[in-house]
Motif scaffolding. Structure first.
Motif, mmCIF file in Angstrom:
data_model
loop_
_atom_site.group_PDB
_atom_site.id
_atom_site.type_symbol
_atom_site.label_atom_id
_atom_site.label_comp_id
_atom_site.label_asym_id
_atom_site.label_seq_id
_atom_site.Cartn_x
_atom_site.Cartn_y
_atom_site.Cartn_z
ATOM 1 N N ASN A 275 58.866 79.837 94.500
ATOM 2 C CA ASN A 275 59.325 80.683 93.410
ATOM 3 C C ASN A 275 58.762 80.279 92.055
ATOM 4 O O ASN A 275 58.934 81.007 91.090
ATOM 5 C CB ASN A 275 60.864 80.769 93.355
ATOM 6 C CG ASN A 275 61.546 79.432 93.412
ATOM 7 O OD1 ASN A 275 61.154 78.549 94.159
ATOM 8 N ND2 ASN A 275 62.588 79.253 92.628
ATOM 9 N N ARG A 276 58.043 79.175 91.960
ATOM 10 C CA ARG A 276 57.463 78.780 90.674
ATOM 11 C C ARG A 276 55.949 78.641 90.718
ATOM 12 O O ARG A 276 55.330 78.409 89.687
ATOM 13 C CB ARG A 276 58.071 77.467 90.203
ATOM 14 C CG ARG A 276 59.531 77.628 89.848
ATOM 15 C CD ARG A 276 60.035 76.453 89.088
ATOM 16 N NE ARG A 276 61.423 76.674 88.717
ATOM 17 C CZ ARG A 276 62.306 75.721 88.637
ATOM 18 N NH1 ARG A 276 61.972 74.485 88.893
ATOM 19 N NH2 ARG A 276 63.542 76.013 88.279
ATOM 20 N N ASP A 277 55.347 78.736 91.860
ATOM 21 C CA ASP A 277 53.892 78.539 91.963
ATOM 22 C C ASP A 277 53.197 79.747 92.590
ATOM 23 O O ASP A 277 52.151 79.637 93.180
ATOM 24 C CB ASP A 277 53.583 77.282 92.760
ATOM 25 C CG ASP A 277 54.280 77.253 94.113
ATOM 26 O OD1 ASP A 277 54.736 78.315 94.575
ATOM 27 O OD2 ASP A 277 54.381 76.165 94.690
ATOM 28 N N TYR B 237 67.889 87.383 90.993
ATOM 29 C CA TYR B 237 66.662 86.640 91.277
ATOM 30 C C TYR B 237 65.654 87.513 92.023
ATOM 31 O O TYR B 237 64.464 87.515 91.702
ATOM 32 C CB TYR B 237 66.950 85.367 92.085
ATOM 33 C CG TYR B 237 65.670 84.765 92.615
ATOM 34 C CD1 TYR B 237 64.824 84.059 91.763
ATOM 35 C CD2 TYR B 237 65.274 84.978 93.924
ATOM 36 C CE1 TYR B 237 63.618 83.555 92.231
ATOM 37 C CE2 TYR B 237 64.072 84.474 94.394
ATOM 38 C CZ TYR B 237 63.245 83.766 93.541
ATOM 39 O OH TYR B 237 62.046 83.281 94.002
ATOM 40 N N ALA C 284 56.968 80.345 80.897
ATOM 41 C CA ALA C 284 57.418 79.488 82.003
ATOM 42 C C ALA C 284 58.632 78.663 81.597
ATOM 43 O O ALA C 284 59.584 78.525 82.371
ATOM 44 C CB ALA C 284 56.274 78.586 82.464
ATOM 45 N N ALA C 285 58.612 78.132 80.372
ATOM 46 C CA ALA C 285 59.752 77.336 79.900
ATOM 47 C C ALA C 285 61.001 78.204 79.803
ATOM 48 O O ALA C 285 62.093 77.788 80.211
ATOM 49 C CB ALA C 285 59.431 76.699 78.549
ATOM 50 N N ARG D 214 62.280 78.940 83.317
ATOM 51 C CA ARG D 214 62.991 77.783 83.887
ATOM 52 C C ARG D 214 64.391 77.658 83.298
ATOM 53 O O ARG D 214 65.349 77.371 84.008
ATOM 54 C CB ARG D 214 62.188 76.495 83.669
ATOM 55 C CG ARG D 214 61.080 76.303 84.687
ATOM 56 C CD ARG D 214 60.491 74.906 84.621
ATOM 57 N NE ARG D 214 59.832 74.621 83.366
ATOM 58 C CZ ARG D 214 58.588 74.964 83.060
ATOM 59 N NH1 ARG D 214 57.857 75.611 83.936
ATOM 60 N NH2 ARG D 214 58.074 74.642 81.903
ATOM 61 N N SER E 137 66.522 80.318 84.785
ATOM 62 C CA SER E 137 66.813 79.960 86.175
ATOM 63 C C SER E 137 67.931 78.923 86.229
ATOM 64 O O SER E 137 68.854 79.023 87.044
ATOM 65 C CB SER E 137 65.555 79.426 86.849
ATOM 66 O OG SER E 137 65.846 78.956 88.137
ATOM 67 N N ALA E 138 67.861 77.918 85.356
ATOM 68 C CA ALA E 138 68.902 76.882 85.328
ATOM 69 C C ALA E 138 70.256 77.496 84.966
ATOM 70 O O ALA E 138 71.278 77.162 85.568
ATOM 71 C CB ALA E 138 68.532 75.782 84.330
ATOM 72 N N ASP F 229 64.736 69.410 98.359
ATOM 73 C CA ASP F 229 63.858 69.494 97.194
ATOM 74 C C ASP F 229 63.087 68.192 97.012
ATOM 75 O O ASP F 229 63.208 67.266 97.799
ATOM 76 C CB ASP F 229 64.650 69.857 95.938
ATOM 77 C CG ASP F 229 65.659 68.783 95.545
ATOM 78 O OD1 ASP F 229 65.393 67.586 95.780
ATOM 79 O OD2 ASP F 229 66.704 69.129 94.996
ATOM 80 N N TYR G 246 63.002 66.769 93.745
ATOM 81 C CA TYR G 246 63.364 66.294 92.418
ATOM 82 C C TYR G 246 63.890 64.866 92.443
ATOM 83 O O TYR G 246 63.407 64.021 91.714
ATOM 84 C CB TYR G 246 64.398 67.222 91.776
ATOM 85 C CG TYR G 246 63.951 68.659 91.730
ATOM 86 C CD1 TYR G 246 62.797 69.027 91.049
ATOM 87 C CD2 TYR G 246 64.662 69.658 92.380
ATOM 88 C CE1 TYR G 246 62.367 70.339 91.018
ATOM 89 C CE2 TYR G 246 64.247 70.970 92.346
ATOM 90 C CZ TYR G 246 63.101 71.310 91.662
ATOM 91 O OH TYR G 246 62.680 72.597 91.640
#
Length: 174
Positions: free
Chosen positions: A14-16, A60, A88-89, A92, A95-96, A153, A155
């Motif tokens: 979902n981010r790349d 989403y 992108a920032a 994100r 999304s958070a 994940d 992270y």
């Protein structure tokens, strides 16, 4: 890794999702379809990111549908790098906020979507991520044993799938 003879494949998350064929070729990797059946340890297995299985997360999925269109991609990539980074920032951050305020059950996969994807591809095993709740879910589908493997994940600690002579194990660790 690819130069050493290892088959490297890449599947968009979902981010790349902007990783393209030219970049993949430079890295020596194959781009997989959004839903790809690969033979894993002798078993046809459906590989997918997993976000499309979260059918109750309508907000989403609407965003995903928008940013995956060729016109949107062209328009986005035509912007200068600072503008793309700013977008992108902001994405994100949104999304958070979304994950922090949306009930977890709405962001999880639905059994109906899992069953439909397995049936559509004629397989009984699936590996996906996105929800980041590492587990192995054994269940029955149309009278057959089925398995859904969820990867964690990256992270806090690495998540991996250990394949050993036909057995699978999800591992979390440093």
């Amino acid at each position: 890794l690819a130069a050493s003879g290892v088959d490297c494949a890449f599947q968009h998350g979902n981010r790349d999702f902007l990783v393209g064929a030219r970049y993949a070729a430079r890295c020596g990797m194959r781009l997989l379809d959004e839903q790809a059946v690969e033979v894993v340890e002798g078993v046809p297995t459906l590989l997918l990111h997993g976000d499309t299985l979260c059918t109750h997360d309508v907000e989403y999925l609407a965003f995903r549908a928008q940013v995956r269109t060729p016109p949107w991609r062209r328009q986005f990539l035509a912007q200068d790098l600072p503008a793309r980074r700013a977008f992108a920032a902001a994405a994100r951050a949104q999304s958070a906020e979304h994950t922090g305020t949306t009930a977890p059950i709405l962001m999880d996969v639905t059994r109906e979507a899992v069953d439909a994807a397995l049936r559509a591809h004629g397989v009984r095993r699936m590996i996906h991520g996105h929800t980041h709740r590492p587990a192995m879910h054994a269940f029955e589908l149309d009278g057959d044993d089925a398995l859904r493997v969820v990867l964690g994940d990256w992270y806090g600690s690495a998540s991996s799938l250990l394949l050993d002579g036909g057995s699978l194990a999800v591992q979390q660790g440093d």
